[in-house]
Design an enzyme around this catalytic site. Structure first.
Site, short mmCIF file in Angstrom:
data_model
loop_
_atom_site.label_atom_id
_atom_site.label_comp_id
_atom_site.label_asym_id
_atom_site.label_seq_id
_atom_site.Cartn_x
_atom_site.Cartn_y
_atom_site.Cartn_z
N HIS A 129 -2.10 -12.63 -2.31
CA HIS A 129 -3.15 -13.30 -1.56
C HIS A 129 -2.78 -14.74 -1.18
CE1 HIS A 129 -6.58 -10.34 -2.77
NE2 HIS A 129 -5.61 -9.78 -2.08
N HIS A 174 0.82 -1.21 0.00
CA HIS A 174 0.00 0.00 0.00
C HIS A 174 0.85 1.26 0.00
CE1 HIS A 174 -4.21 -1.64 1.14
NE2 HIS A 174 -3.52 -2.53 0.45
#
Length: 741
Positions: A272, A110
């Site tokens: 993920h 992020h």
């Protein structure tokens, strides 16, 4: 007097007693806060972008040299200490599965993931995740804790590693600690000390999406789908659980962040593989304010959770809940195996968010609980995960990765490296021993210098040949400017090094006057070829800059000022094989006020684009002012336009632009024939003297710019104007020369 007033106020505060009591009530003094000029006159040109990140805001001082400090760092010892932090769970924020690795991957992702190719803004550089708005974006919920977990490391090493580098390095170490081999790491990201002024979208509330027009067409320069998200909505567009619609959003958003389909699949599937999502209850009922709005007593923490324990198994972040794999702290292909191995049905998390689980209860006991060893769960997928299964292009790539684990591993390693290094610019800015051995095309590589550089006598000889070549001062200035001013300080791309102005796409950009550019380059190539037949050699990249310098010296001489424009050889010429045309297409200046060019399709006004371009070039307000005025006097407009050429001596480096702009015998009015054009009329006779655009007149209209223009219009400013112009010009020519900085 000013210091005395400050001292008096300080004494009053002391005698009025403690301020703590007042802080427990409504914030005092709100009705006495200053109202900005921008509030009163919202259409007024905002110069704030040219005043940000000044050295005065840096507590480490003007002389601090981060690269030098970083090179002294024992990086291996640091990495081991990060691993220790990663595996040492803290009671105030317990680690999922006893390992903070996935949490730190999200932090690093992020930090870097705000990057967008359209204007180069965002990215990991500067460590902007520490500041608002990013620090308080919904998509960054609880990452305040990730950075706080790293504070003991940062505290120990202090100025030897920036937050910007530490966040990315920690992401790498997290991957390595979970069995993944990364592609490398480069240090060199300096820290910012204030929030960047970036346009993140038109919305006034988080998670709104007024950024679209027509058939879900995302407006430039934006990349994320909603205000406060890094990428896309994991539940699908605006919460619509349609994997194919989600795939369209993913492709658009990741593409605008410089990723192709293969890199996109690798990043999603690789990312993920680790960790879990958190949504144990409804965030609207249990989660407090973000850090920027939280109370002082929270000390920078936000999203306080009052659901049961408030952390560990009761954590609430995105509202989605669960893990994708049975080994969330190990590198495996389980994510892809699960994606294709199960049939997925829609469900809701405990927080009410839409997600997917295997049909008919399959895999119900597959995933261990992150905190309670007695519990097991089914794996989950987001709507955006299923996009990789149902979108035809993504599916082919994802299946190939599933069947070829080594290929998948390398693809994720390279995509992760690109994600975390995309805004760093050329390889000359990379620091460290863990760098990839081969340059990657997205790094805009240039050849190493393989020839002896020209010396002072040869430089003077070349300048003489250039001035006798038949090329005019405006032609030489325009070409040098076009080559160097493609630079973007936002992601350190572009610039004169590489001479890519002679390659596609730059040679065809309308702002660069392709026909004229071709003729100028042909003549300069002839001079280069002749010179390089004997002795030292010069690259075309160097010769283009030197030609502009020679033209400026000649123009200053005609103005009666003798000046030598600094010249530092060492640029090389990139090949077409080293140039990604699509990647370079985003560098095209859609507007360049310094050449009085404003192309079609711009969302900002010409004057706003002036400030934006000056910001890209790292210019101060005086530098922007003197450069524009000088370029007008040099007759350097694109397309040989005469708008703003407020001089009877074009091609002479004089301060005539400012003198005539501020001349009260001229009255300015809007043109009746051409929108955006202005006419300067003789106040007495009404005869037309000049034409100009808004980016010319703004230096007489805007009070702060006029104040600077007055300095250069003054009778005693002739020599200062030339010297300041030369200094600013050299700065632009050298913006990409990180090899000599």
């Amino acid at each position: 007097m000013r210091n005395f007033r400050r001292f008096t106020i300080a004494l009053l505060v002391l005698f009025l007693g403690p301020i703590g009591a007042a802080d427990t009530k409504e914030t005092p003094g709100m009705d006495r806060q200053n109202t900005s000029n921008q509030f009163w006159w919202p259409e007024r040109l905002d110069l704030a972008p040219l005043r940000q990140h000044g050295s005065e805001s840096n507590p480490l001082g003007r002389q601090f040299h981060y690269a030098k400090e970083f090179k002294e760092l024992d990086i291996q010892t640091l990495k081991e200490e990060i691993k220790t932090v990663m595996k040492t769970s803290q009671d105030w924020w317990p680690a999922d599965y006893g390992h903070y690795g996935p949490f730190f991957i999200r932090m690093a992702w992020h930090s870097a993931g705000t990057y967008r190719i359209s204007d180069g803004r965002g990215g990991a550089g500067g460590g902007q995740q520490r500041f608002e708005p990013l620090n308080s974006w919904p998509d960054n919920a609880n990452l305040d804790k990730a950075r706080r977990l790293l504070w003991p490391i940062k505290k120990k090493y202090g100025k030897k590693i920036s937050w910007a580098d530490l966040m990315v390095l920690t992401g790498n170490v997290a991957l390595e600690s979970m069995g993944f081999k990364t592609y490398g790491f480069a240090g060199g990201r300096t820290d910012d000390w204030e929030a960047d002024l970036v346009y993140w979208g038109p919305e006034k509330k988080f998670l709104e999406d007024q950024r679209y027009k027509g058939n879900r067409e995302l407006k430039n320069p934006l990349a994320a789908v909603q205000m406060g998200l890094i990428y896309v909505n994991p539940e699908g567009p605006n919460g619509n659980p349609d994997p194919l619609a989600a795939a369209k959003d993913i492709r658009e958003t990741f593409g605008r962040m410089a990723m192709n389909d293969e890199e996109t699949v690798a990043l999603i599937a690789g990312g993920h593989t680790f960790g879990k999502a958190h949504g144990k209850s409804d965030p609207s009922k249990h989660v407090g304010k973000e850090p920027a709005a939280a109370g002082l007593e929270e000390q920078g923490f936000g999203w306080k959770n009052n659901y049961k324990k408030g952390n560990a198994e009761d954590t609430i972040t995105s509202g989605l809940e669960g893990a994708w794999t049975a080994n969330p702290t190990k590198w495996t292909t389980q994510y892809l195996n699960n994606l294709f191995g199960f049939e997925w049905v829609q469900t809701k998390s405990p927080a009410g968010a839409i997600q997917w689980v295997p049909k008919d209860g399959a895999g119900a006991n597959m995933v261990p609980d992150a905190h309670d060893k007695s519990l097991r769960h089914a794996p989950i997928m987001f709507t955006t995960d299923l996009a990789l299964k149902f979108d035809p292009s993504y599916k082919v790539i994802a299946k190939r990765f599933q069947e070829n684990p080594k290929e998948f591993e390398l693809a994720f390693a390279k995509a992760w490296f690109k994600l975390t290094h995309r805004d760093m610019g050329p390889l000359t800015r990379y620091i460290g021993k863990d760098l990839p051995k081969e340059p990657l095309i997205w790094q805009d590589p240039v050849p190493a210098v393989n020839h002896k550089l020209v010396g002072p006598k040869e430089i003077e000889s070349l300048k003489g040949k250039i001035l006798k070549s038949g090329l005019s001062v405006p032609q030489l200035v325009r070409t040098a400017w076009a080559s160097a001013a493609s630079f973007r300080s936002t992601d350190m791309r572009g610039g004169a090094n590489g001479a890519r102005i002679r390659l596609s796409p730059q040679k065809n950009w309308p702002v660069n006057d392709p026909d004229e550019l071709s003729k100028v380059l042909k003549k300069l190539e002839q001079i280069q070829e002749e010179f390089n037949k004997s002795g030292n050699k010069i690259s075309l990249a160097d010769l283009i800059v030197l030609a502009g310098n020679a033209a400026i010296e000649e123009a200053a001489k005609k103005a009666g000022v003798k000046v030598t424009v600094p010249f530092t050889p060492g640029r090389t010429d990139a090949t077409i094989e080293q140039t990604d045309e699509y990647s370079f297409s985003v560098l095209e200046p859609k507007a360049d006020a310094f050449r009085n060019y404003y192309g079609p399709g711009n969302l900002m006004s010409p004057t706003e684009m002036l400030v934006d371009r000056a910001n890209m070039l790292s210019l101060s307000i005086p530098e922007m002012t003197v450069l524009l005025g000088g370029m007008r006097s040099l007759d350097a407009n694109a397309g040989k336009s005469k708008h703003g050429i407020l001089t009877t001596k074009p091609g002479v480096l004089s301060n005539d632009f400012f003198v005539n702009l501020l001349d009260m015998s001229t009255k300015w009015q809007k043109s009746e024939q051409t929108e955006g054009l202005y006419e300067g009329l003789d106040r007495k006779t009404g005869s037309k003297r000049w034409t100009a655009t808004s980016v010319d007149l703004i230096f007489g209209s805007h009070s702060e710019l006029r104040a600077v223009a007055e300095v250069y219009a003054s009778d005693d400013a002739k020599e200062k104007f030339v010297k300041d112009f030369v200094s600013a010009w050299n700065k632009v020519m050298m913006l990409d020369r990180f090899d000599v900085k």
